[in-house]
Design a protein around this motif. Structure first.
Motif, PDB file in Angstrom:
ATOM      1  N   LEU A 134       0.812  -1.223   0.000  1.00  0.00           N
ATOM      2  CA  LEU A 134       0.000   0.000   0.000  1.00  0.00           C
ATOM      3  C   LEU A 134       0.843   1.270   0.000  1.00  0.00           C
ATOM      4  CD1 LEU A 134      -2.753  -1.011   2.602  1.00  0.00           C
ATOM      5  CD2 LEU A 134      -2.936  -1.001   0.115  1.00  0.00           C
ATOM      6  N   GLY A 135       2.159   1.128   0.129  1.00  0.00           N
ATOM      7  CA  GLY A 135       3.023   2.297   0.160  1.00  0.00           C
ATOM      8  C   GLY A 135       2.857   3.111   1.436  1.00  0.00           C
ATOM      9  N   ILE A 136       2.602   2.420   2.558  1.00  0.00           N
ATOM     10  CA  ILE A 136       2.360   3.086   3.842  1.00  0.00           C
ATOM     11  C   ILE A 136       3.519   2.792   4.782  1.00  0.00           C
ATOM     12  CG2 ILE A 136       0.861   3.075   5.885  1.00  0.00           C
ATOM     13  CD1 ILE A 136      -1.482   2.495   3.992  1.00  0.00           C
ATOM     14  N   LYS A 137       3.945   3.826   5.518  1.00  0.00           N
ATOM     15  CA  LYS A 137       5.015   3.682   6.495  1.00  0.00           C
ATOM     16  C   LYS A 137       4.447   3.803   7.910  1.00  0.00           C
ATOM     17  CE  LYS A 137       7.313   7.214   5.083  1.00  0.00           C
ATOM     18  NZ  LYS A 137       6.293   7.699   4.152  1.00  0.00           N
ATOM     19  N   ASP A 138       5.221   3.319   8.880  1.00  0.00           N
ATOM     20  CA  ASP A 138       4.817   3.438  10.279  1.00  0.00           C
ATOM     21  C   ASP A 138       4.575   4.905  10.636  1.00  0.00           C
ATOM     22  OD1 ASP A 138       4.313   2.386  12.892  1.00  0.00           O
ATOM     23  OD2 ASP A 138       6.294   3.097  13.518  1.00  0.00           O
ATOM     24  N   LYS A 139       3.466   5.158  11.302  1.00  0.00           N
ATOM     25  CA  LYS A 139       3.041   6.485  11.760  1.00  0.00           C
ATOM     26  C   LYS A 139       2.430   7.335  10.646  1.00  0.00           C
ATOM     27  CE  LYS A 139       4.609   5.478  15.851  1.00  0.00           C
ATOM     28  NZ  LYS A 139       3.702   5.042  16.937  1.00  0.00           N
ATOM     29  N   ASP A 140       2.235   6.761   9.445  1.00  0.00           N
ATOM     30  CA  ASP A 140       1.481   7.474   8.419  1.00  0.00           C
ATOM     31  C   ASP A 140       0.024   7.607   8.846  1.00  0.00           C
ATOM     32  OD1 ASP A 140       3.578   7.907   6.711  1.00  0.00           O
ATOM     33  OD2 ASP A 140       2.990   6.395   5.227  1.00  0.00           O
ATOM     34  N   TRP A 141      -0.648   8.597   8.252  1.00  0.00           N
ATOM     35  CA  TRP A 141      -2.079   8.776   8.482  1.00  0.00           C
ATOM     36  C   TRP A 141      -2.840   8.342   7.236  1.00  0.00           C
ATOM     37  CZ3 TRP A 141      -3.521  10.067  13.298  1.00  0.00           C
ATOM     38  CH2 TRP A 141      -2.563  10.673  14.122  1.00  0.00           C
ATOM     39  N   VAL A 142      -3.928   7.617   7.435  1.00  0.00           N
ATOM     40  CA  VAL A 142      -4.769   7.183   6.322  1.00  0.00           C
ATOM     41  C   VAL A 142      -6.225   7.483   6.655  1.00  0.00           C
ATOM     42  CG1 VAL A 142      -3.166   5.339   5.683  1.00  0.00           C
ATOM     43  CG2 VAL A 142      -5.062   4.837   7.235  1.00  0.00           C
ATOM     44  N   SER A 143      -7.067   7.370   5.648  1.00  0.00           N
ATOM     45  CA  SER A 143      -8.511   7.425   5.842  1.00  0.00           C
ATOM     46  C   SER A 143      -9.084   6.041   5.577  1.00  0.00           C
ATOM     47  CB  SER A 143      -9.151   8.454   4.908  1.00  0.00           C
ATOM     48  OG  SER A 143      -8.689   9.753   5.199  1.00  0.00           O
ATOM     49  N   VAL A 144     -10.212   5.755   6.189  1.00  0.00           N
ATOM     50  CA  VAL A 144     -10.828   4.436   6.054  1.00  0.00           C
ATOM     51  C   VAL A 144     -12.319   4.610   5.775  1.00  0.00           C
ATOM     52  CG1 VAL A 144     -11.355   2.266   7.214  1.00  0.00           C
ATOM     53  CG2 VAL A 144      -9.140   3.356   7.579  1.00  0.00           C
ATOM     54  N   GLU A 145     -12.781   3.915   4.742  1.00  0.00           N
ATOM     55  CA  GLU A 145     -14.174   4.018   4.305  1.00  0.00           C
ATOM     56  C   GLU A 145     -14.962   2.787   4.743  1.00  0.00           C
ATOM     57  OE1 GLU A 145     -16.357   5.356   0.200  1.00  0.00           O
ATOM     58  OE2 GLU A 145     -14.838   3.785   0.045  1.00  0.00           O
ATOM     59  N   THR A 146     -16.159   3.019   5.257  1.00  0.00           N
ATOM     60  CA  THR A 146     -17.052   1.923   5.627  1.00  0.00           C
ATOM     61  C   THR A 146     -18.130   1.780   4.563  1.00  0.00           C
ATOM     62  OG1 THR A 146     -18.758   3.165   6.839  1.00  0.00           O
ATOM     63  CG2 THR A 146     -16.692   2.684   8.003  1.00  0.00           C
ATOM     64  N   CYS A 147     -19.026   0.832   4.780  1.00  0.00           N
ATOM     65  CA  CYS A 147     -20.165   0.671   3.876  1.00  0.00           C
ATOM     66  C   CYS A 147     -21.418   0.489   4.712  1.00  0.00           C
ATOM     67  CB  CYS A 147     -19.942  -0.508   2.931  1.00  0.00           C
ATOM     68  SG  CYS A 147     -19.720  -2.085   3.781  1.00  0.00           S
ATOM     69  N   GLY A 148     -22.548   0.331   4.055  1.00  0.00           N
ATOM     70  CA  GLY A 148     -23.800   0.130   4.776  1.00  0.00           C
ATOM     71  C   GLY A 148     -24.637   1.401   4.863  1.00  0.00           C
ATOM     72  N   VAL A 149     -25.703   1.336   5.635  1.00  0.00           N
ATOM     73  CA  VAL A 149     -26.655   2.445   5.754  1.00  0.00           C
ATOM     74  C   VAL A 149     -25.981   3.695   6.302  1.00  0.00           C
ATOM     75  CG1 VAL A 149     -28.776   3.203   6.893  1.00  0.00           C
ATOM     76  CG2 VAL A 149     -28.599   0.860   6.048  1.00  0.00           C
ATOM     77  N   ARG A 150     -25.028   3.505   7.234  1.00  0.00           N
ATOM     78  CA  ARG A 150     -24.311   4.639   7.831  1.00  0.00           C
ATOM     79  C   ARG A 150     -22.897   4.751   7.263  1.00  0.00           C
ATOM     80  NH1 ARG A 150     -25.745   5.348  14.251  1.00  0.00           N
ATOM     81  NH2 ARG A 150     -27.815   6.242  13.915  1.00  0.00           N
ATOM     82  N   LYS A 151     -22.794   4.657   5.953  1.00  0.00           N
ATOM     83  CA  LYS A 151     -21.489   4.735   5.298  1.00  0.00           C
ATOM     84  C   LYS A 151     -20.732   5.970   5.767  1.00  0.00           C
ATOM     85  CE  LYS A 151     -19.286   4.610   0.768  1.00  0.00           C
ATOM     86  NZ  LYS A 151     -19.496   4.488  -0.690  1.00  0.00           N
ATOM     87  N   THR A 152     -19.467   5.756   6.152  1.00  0.00           N
ATOM     88  CA  THR A 152     -18.666   6.791   6.793  1.00  0.00           C
ATOM     89  C   THR A 152     -17.239   6.724   6.292  1.00  0.00           C
ATOM     90  OG1 THR A 152     -19.999   6.577   8.805  1.00  0.00           O
ATOM     91  CG2 THR A 152     -17.873   7.670   9.045  1.00  0.00           C
ATOM     92  N   ILE A 153     -16.553   7.864   6.284  1.00  0.00           N
ATOM     93  CA  ILE A 153     -15.111   7.879   6.066  1.00  0.00           C
ATOM     94  C   ILE A 153     -14.458   8.382   7.344  1.00  0.00           C
ATOM     95  CG2 ILE A 153     -13.186   8.909   4.819  1.00  0.00           C
ATOM     96  CD1 ILE A 153     -14.899   8.950   2.334  1.00  0.00           C
ATOM     97  N   PHE A 154     -13.644   7.526   7.960  1.00  0.00           N
ATOM     98  CA  PHE A 154     -12.869   7.914   9.138  1.00  0.00           C
ATOM     99  C   PHE A 154     -11.545   8.502   8.671  1.00  0.00           C
ATOM    100  CE2 PHE A 154     -15.553   4.583  11.073  1.00  0.00           C
ATOM    101  CZ  PHE A 154     -16.030   5.276  12.179  1.00  0.00           C
ATOM    102  N   CYS A 155     -11.298   9.759   9.022  1.00  0.00           N
ATOM    103  CA  CYS A 155     -10.019  10.395   8.713  1.00  0.00           C
ATOM    104  C   CYS A 155      -9.095  10.281   9.923  1.00  0.00           C
ATOM    105  CB  CYS A 155     -10.236  11.860   8.347  1.00  0.00           C
ATOM    106  SG  CYS A 155     -11.337  12.110   6.936  1.00  0.00           S
ATOM    107  N   ASN A 156      -7.830  10.656   9.731  1.00  0.00           N
ATOM    108  CA  ASN A 156      -6.859  10.661  10.834  1.00  0.00           C
ATOM    109  C   ASN A 156      -6.769   9.299  11.529  1.00  0.00           C
ATOM    110  OD1 ASN A 156      -6.482  13.410  10.312  1.00  0.00           O
ATOM    111  ND2 ASN A 156      -8.103  13.990  11.743  1.00  0.00           N
ATOM    112  N   VAL A 157      -6.585   8.262  10.730  1.00  0.00           N
ATOM    113  CA  VAL A 157      -6.369   6.912  11.261  1.00  0.00           C
ATOM    114  C   VAL A 157      -4.862   6.634  11.231  1.00  0.00           C
ATOM    115  CG1 VAL A 157      -6.906   4.470  11.029  1.00  0.00           C
ATOM    116  CG2 VAL A 157      -8.616   6.193  10.378  1.00  0.00           C
ATOM    117  N   LEU A 158      -4.292   6.309  12.370  1.00  0.00           N
ATOM    118  CA  LEU A 158      -2.850   6.088  12.475  1.00  0.00           C
ATOM    119  C   LEU A 158      -2.483   4.684  12.016  1.00  0.00           C
ATOM    120  CD1 LEU A 158      -0.109   7.256  13.515  1.00  0.00           C
ATOM    121  CD2 LEU A 158      -0.638   6.127  15.698  1.00  0.00           C
ATOM    122  N   ALA A 159      -1.509   4.585  11.119  1.00  0.00           N
ATOM    123  CA  ALA A 159      -0.990   3.279  10.693  1.00  0.00           C
ATOM    124  C   ALA A 159       0.188   2.910  11.586  1.00  0.00           C
ATOM    125  CB  ALA A 159      -0.548   3.334   9.233  1.00  0.00           C
ATOM    126  N   ARG A 160       0.082   1.777  12.245  1.00  0.00           N
ATOM    127  CA  ARG A 160       1.161   1.264  13.089  1.00  0.00           C
ATOM    128  C   ARG A 160       1.725   0.018  12.401  1.00  0.00           C
ATOM    129  NH1 ARG A 160      -1.063   0.722  19.054  1.00  0.00           N
ATOM    130  NH2 ARG A 160       1.140   0.240  19.356  1.00  0.00           N
TER     131      ARG A 160
END
Length: 217
Positions: free
Chosen positions: A158-184
Motif C-alpha cells: 500500500l506504500g504506507i510507512k509506520d506512523k502514516d495517516w490514512v482514511s478508512v471508508e465503511t459501507c452500509g446504511v451509515r457509510k462513513t469515512i474515518f479520517c486521521n487513522v494512524l498506521a502502526r
C-alpha cells in the motif's frame, strides 16, 4: 427455466462471489476489531491489586500476537462515577493505562484526551480497585486514537510507512469515512483496525466487518 438461462444465472453468481472474495483479499481491505473499555496493567500494579507475584489468567487470545483477554477484572472509580468489572488485557506492560470511550469519560467525570496508546503524558489518573487492594494512578486514562495494526508486507503493497495517516471508508446504511487513522506498521502485528465503541456504533459497524483503506496523498 431452460438450460441457457440456468447457465447465465450460475455465471452471474460465480462472478459475484469471485468479486466479493477478491475485494476481501485486497490489501486495502482491513478487518475491524471494536475495543470496549479495558485496562493494561504493569506487574507492580497487578501485585497491589491481586497479590504479590500474581499472574493474569488468559481466557481468550486476541488477534494481535501475544495479546489476550484476562479472566481478571477491576473496578474503575472516577470523580463522578465508576465501572465495575472492567476487563484487563495481558500481558503486563511497563506502565498501566485505562482505555475508554468519550462516553465512558463523561460517565466517570474525566476529560480524557484522544491519543496514541502508550503516550501517557498529559492524561488524567484514576483509582482502580481489585480483590487484594487498590491503587490511584496519577496518569494513564485515555481515549485511544483510532489506528490500524499493519504487517510489513501489507504496508509495502500500500506504500504506507509506520506512523502514516490514512482514511478508512465503511459501507452500509451509515457509510462513513474515518479520517486521521494512524498506521502502526510492524512485523509483530496482524492486520486489524481498532475503533472504540462510540465510533463503531455511530457508523453501524460490528466486529469482523471489512473496511477500505484510502491512503492520504
Amino acid at each position: 427455466m431452460n438450460e441457457n438461462e440456468k447457465k447465465v444465472i450460475e455465471q452471474i453468481v460465480i462472478n459475484t462471489v469471485k468479486k466479493l472474495l477478491d475485494e476481501k483479499e485486497s490489501p486495502n481491505r482491513v478487518v475491524l476489531g471494536i475495543s470496549n473499555k479495558h485496562i493494561h496493567l504493569s506487574q507492580a500494579d497487578i501485585d497491589v491489586l491481586f497479590g504479590k507475584g500474581y499472574e493474569l489468567t488468559n481466557i481468550k487470545d486476541l488477534k494481535q500476537p501475544g495479546q489476550y483477554a484476562a479472566k481478571e477484572t477491576v473496578k474503575v472509580v472516577g470523580p463522578k462515577g465508576c465501572f465495575d468489572k472492567v476487563r484487563i488485557l495481558g500481558p503486563a506492560r511497563p506502565e498501566s493505562q485505562v482505555e475508554i470511550s468519550l462516553t465512558d469519560a463523561r460517565s466517570l467525570g474525566l476529560h480524557a484526551p484522544v491519543c496514541e496508546s502508550g503516550k501517557l503524558e498529559g492524561t488524567p489518573g484514576i483509582t482502580l480497585e481489585g480483590p487484594n487492594g487498590k491503587i490511584t494512578l496519577d496518569k494513564g486514562v485515555m481515549v485511544a486514537l483510532r489506528h490500524i495494526h499493519m504487517p510489513l508486507d501489507i504496508a509495502a503493497k500500500l506504500g504506507i510507512k509506520d506512523k502514516d495517516w490514512v482514511s478508512v471508508e465503511t459501507c452500509g446504511v451509515r457509510k462513513t469515512i474515518f479520517c486521521n487513522v494512524l498506521a502502526r506498521v510492524s512485523d509483530k502485528f496482524d492486520y486489524e483496525m481498532h475503533l472504540d465503541t462510540d465510533e463503531a456504533n455511530a457508523a453501524g459497524l460490528k466486529n469482523d466487518d471489512y473496511l477500505k483503506i484510502i491512503p492520504n496523498r
